[in-house]
Design a protein around this motif. Structure first.
Motif, PDB file in Angstrom:
ATOM      1  N   THR A   1      -7.634  11.812   4.020  1.00 58.99           N
ATOM      2  CA  THR A   1      -7.026  10.510   4.312  1.00 58.99           C
ATOM      3  C   THR A   1      -5.535  10.459   4.013  1.00 58.99           C
ATOM      4  O   THR A   1      -4.937   9.397   4.023  1.00 58.99           O
ATOM      5  N   THR A   2      -4.931  11.576   3.769  1.00 58.43           N
ATOM      6  CA  THR A   2      -3.522  11.612   3.399  1.00 58.43           C
ATOM      7  C   THR A   2      -2.618  10.992   4.472  1.00 58.43           C
ATOM      8  O   THR A   2      -2.881  11.103   5.668  1.00 58.43           O
ATOM      9  N   GLU A   3      -1.574  10.350   4.002  1.00 58.59           N
ATOM     10  CA  GLU A   3      -0.503   9.854   4.876  1.00 58.59           C
ATOM     11  C   GLU A   3       0.774  10.657   4.633  1.00 58.59           C
ATOM     12  O   GLU A   3       1.839  10.283   5.106  1.00 58.59           O
ATOM     13  N   ALA A   4       0.659  11.762   3.905  1.00 59.44           N
ATOM     14  CA  ALA A   4       1.829  12.510   3.450  1.00 59.44           C
ATOM     15  C   ALA A   4       2.700  13.016   4.597  1.00 59.44           C
ATOM     16  O   ALA A   4       3.900  13.200   4.419  1.00 59.44           O
ATOM     17  N   ASP A   5       2.132  13.231   5.761  1.00 61.22           N
ATOM     18  CA  ASP A   5       2.941  13.685   6.895  1.00 61.22           C
ATOM     19  C   ASP A   5       3.649  12.541   7.609  1.00 61.22           C
ATOM     20  O   ASP A   5       4.562  12.765   8.397  1.00 61.22           O
ATOM     21  N   LEU A   6       3.228  11.313   7.330  1.00 61.13           N
ATOM     22  CA  LEU A   6       3.828  10.139   7.969  1.00 61.13           C
ATOM     23  C   LEU A   6       4.784   9.388   7.054  1.00 61.13           C
ATOM     24  O   LEU A   6       5.753   8.791   7.520  1.00 61.13           O
ATOM     25  N   LEU A   7       4.481   9.411   5.749  1.00 59.30           N
ATOM     26  CA  LEU A   7       5.236   8.592   4.797  1.00 59.30           C
ATOM     27  C   LEU A   7       5.474   9.343   3.502  1.00 59.30           C
ATOM     28  O   LEU A   7       4.570   9.994   2.978  1.00 59.30           O
ATOM     29  N   ASP A   8       6.672   9.218   2.976  1.00 59.02           N
ATOM     30  CA  ASP A   8       6.986   9.677   1.627  1.00 59.02           C
ATOM     31  C   ASP A   8       7.025   8.445   0.728  1.00 59.02           C
ATOM     32  O   ASP A   8       6.826   7.328   1.183  1.00 59.02           O
ATOM     33  N   GLY A   9       7.346   8.681  -0.528  1.00 56.02           N
ATOM     34  CA  GLY A   9       7.458   7.558  -1.451  1.00 56.02           C
ATOM     35  C   GLY A   9       6.097   7.088  -1.926  1.00 56.02           C
ATOM     36  O   GLY A   9       5.094   7.774  -1.775  1.00 56.02           O
ATOM     37  N   ARG A  10       6.088   5.912  -2.490  1.00 47.88           N
ATOM     38  CA  ARG A  10       4.871   5.362  -3.077  1.00 47.88           C
ATOM     39  C   ARG A  10       4.049   4.594  -2.053  1.00 47.88           C
ATOM     40  O   ARG A  10       4.575   4.045  -1.111  1.00 47.88           O
ATOM     41  N   ARG A  11       2.758   4.526  -2.270  1.00 43.64           N
ATOM     42  CA  ARG A  11       1.850   3.716  -1.453  1.00 43.64           C
ATOM     43  C   ARG A  11       1.704   2.338  -2.067  1.00 43.64           C
ATOM     44  O   ARG A  11       1.511   1.351  -1.385  1.00 43.64           O
ATOM     45  N   THR A  12       1.788   2.280  -3.396  1.00 44.07           N
ATOM     46  CA  THR A  12       1.675   1.008  -4.109  1.00 44.07           C
ATOM     47  C   THR A  12       2.346   1.163  -5.463  1.00 44.07           C
ATOM     48  O   THR A  12       2.900   2.200  -5.779  1.00 44.07           O
ATOM     49  N   ASP A  13       2.303   0.107  -6.249  1.00 45.83           N
ATOM     50  CA  ASP A  13       2.871   0.146  -7.593  1.00 45.83           C
ATOM     51  C   ASP A  13       2.062  -0.785  -8.492  1.00 45.83           C
ATOM     52  O   ASP A  13       1.208  -1.534  -8.007  1.00 45.83           O
ATOM     53  N   PRO A  14       2.297  -0.739  -9.809  1.00 50.39           N
ATOM     54  CA  PRO A  14       1.507  -1.580 -10.711  1.00 50.39           C
ATOM     55  C   PRO A  14       1.576  -3.074 -10.377  1.00 50.39           C
ATOM     56  O   PRO A  14       0.553  -3.764 -10.462  1.00 50.39           O
ATOM     57  N   ASP A  15       2.738  -3.572  -9.987  1.00 49.26           N
ATOM     58  CA  ASP A  15       2.845  -4.999  -9.660  1.00 49.26           C
ATOM     59  C   ASP A  15       1.999  -5.351  -8.442  1.00 49.26           C
ATOM     60  O   ASP A  15       1.336  -6.393  -8.407  1.00 49.26           O
ATOM     61  N   GLY A  16       2.024  -4.488  -7.426  1.00 50.31           N
ATOM     62  CA  GLY A  16       1.238  -4.740  -6.220  1.00 50.31           C
ATOM     63  C   GLY A  16      -0.258  -4.725  -6.493  1.00 50.31           C
ATOM     64  O   GLY A  16      -1.000  -5.586  -5.991  1.00 50.31           O
ATOM     65  N   VAL A  17      -0.725  -3.762  -7.273  1.00 51.89           N
ATOM     66  CA  VAL A  17      -2.148  -3.684  -7.602  1.00 51.89           C
ATOM     67  C   VAL A  17      -2.548  -4.863  -8.485  1.00 51.89           C
ATOM     68  O   VAL A  17      -3.590  -5.491  -8.264  1.00 51.89           O
ATOM     69  N   ALA A  18      -1.711  -5.196  -9.463  1.00 53.11           N
ATOM     70  CA  ALA A  18      -2.023  -6.338 -10.336  1.00 53.11           C
ATOM     71  C   ALA A  18      -2.110  -7.633  -9.531  1.00 53.11           C
ATOM     72  O   ALA A  18      -2.964  -8.492  -9.805  1.00 53.11           O
ATOM     73  N   ALA A  19      -1.276  -7.784  -8.526  1.00 55.66           N
ATOM     74  CA  ALA A  19      -1.329  -8.989  -7.691  1.00 55.66           C
ATOM     75  C   ALA A  19      -2.662  -9.086  -6.950  1.00 55.66           C
ATOM     76  O   ALA A  19      -3.224 -10.173  -6.808  1.00 55.66           O
ATOM     77  N   VAL A  20      -3.178  -7.956  -6.491  1.00 59.17           N
ATOM     78  CA  VAL A  20      -4.482  -7.954  -5.823  1.00 59.17           C
ATOM     79  C   VAL A  20      -5.582  -8.302  -6.832  1.00 59.17           C
ATOM     80  O   VAL A  20      -6.490  -9.082  -6.530  1.00 59.17           O
ATOM     81  N   VAL A  21      -5.506  -7.742  -8.026  1.00 60.69           N
ATOM     82  CA  VAL A  21      -6.504  -8.023  -9.064  1.00 60.69           C
ATOM     83  C   VAL A  21      -6.514  -9.511  -9.408  1.00 60.69           C
ATOM     84  O   VAL A  21      -7.577 -10.112  -9.592  1.00 60.69           O
ATOM     85  N   ARG A  22      -5.346 -10.137  -9.461  1.00 62.73           N
ATOM     86  CA  ARG A  22      -5.224 -11.551  -9.845  1.00 62.73           C
ATOM     87  C   ARG A  22      -5.475 -12.531  -8.700  1.00 62.73           C
ATOM     88  O   ARG A  22      -5.574 -13.730  -8.941  1.00 62.73           O
ATOM     89  N   ASN A  23      -5.541 -12.069  -7.477  1.00 64.91           N
ATOM     90  CA  ASN A  23      -5.655 -12.940  -6.316  1.00 64.91           C
ATOM     91  C   ASN A  23      -6.953 -13.750  -6.358  1.00 64.91           C
ATOM     92  O   ASN A  23      -8.049 -13.193  -6.314  1.00 64.91           O
ATOM     93  N   ASP A  24      -6.833 -15.072  -6.408  1.00 64.60           N
ATOM     94  CA  ASP A  24      -8.006 -15.939  -6.481  1.00 64.60           C
ATOM     95  C   ASP A  24      -8.852 -15.923  -5.215  1.00 64.60           C
ATOM     96  O   ASP A  24     -10.032 -16.260  -5.255  1.00 64.60           O
TER      97      ASP A  24
END
Length: 177
Positions: free
Chosen positions: A37-60
């Motif tokens: 499932t890699t996207e490494a040939d299409l995209l470099d950099g990060r896929r997500t970050d702690p703030d983004g994941v935490a926002a999903v966890v907190r989403n009501d």
């Protein structure tokens, strides 16, 4: 085939570092190349970050579903109730476990959860159009390509650094229930 049963639960704030590591390992960099499932040939950099994941966890209006085997985090997916449908995203399986049927089990649980929790009649997701093998995998799970596209957020490195200029997302849908 899976040797021990999976358990599912909602992610908590304490899971955020492990979830970021899981998502990154499944999609970006050399570690992601162990799976398919890699996207490494299409995209470099990060896929997500702690703030983004935490926002999903907190989403009501949603949840981040975690799959564990023997107490170890092996996969996750985002579910969000969006009125007339549920949105499926942030789907990640540990690269070394990909190709063994784990993804099928997780997506089936996500669909069951969206229907049972919200009565959502439909699941929707977006997939990078250039990911033909992944699109075909979702089609085998009953998702239909709509031919409706949305632009990739070029210039916003929170979504990665594109390696080509033609990236865009396609909407996939599947009726539930």
């Amino acid at each position: 085939m899976l040797t021990t049963p999976l358990t599912f639960r909602d992610a908590t704030e304490a899971d955020v570092p492990a979830l970021v590591a899981l998502v990154e390992s499944a999609y970006r960099g050399d570690a992601s190349r162990a799976g398919w499932t890699t996207e490494a040939d299409l995209l470099d950099g990060r896929r997500t970050d702690p703030d983004g994941v935490a926002a999903v966890v907190r989403n009501d209006s949603g949840r981040l579903l975690v799959a564990e085997r023997d107490g170890e985090l092996v996969a996750c997916c985002q579910l969000e109730h969006r009125g007339d449908h549920a949105y499926f995203g942030m789907f990640a399986v540990r690269p070394e476990l990909q190709g063994a049927g784990l993804g099928k089990v997780i997506i089936a649980e996500a669909e069951r959860t969206a229907l049972a929790t919200w009565g959502a009649p439909e699941m929707r997701m977006t997939v990078i159009r250039q990911r033909e093998e992944l699109l075909a995998w979702y089609e085998r799970r009953g998702y239909r390509r709509t031919g409706r596209f949305s632009p990739f957020p070029y210039g916003d490195e929170r979504f990665g650094i594109p390696q080509r200029a033609d990236l865009e997302f396609e909407l996939l849908v599947k009726p539930l229930g």
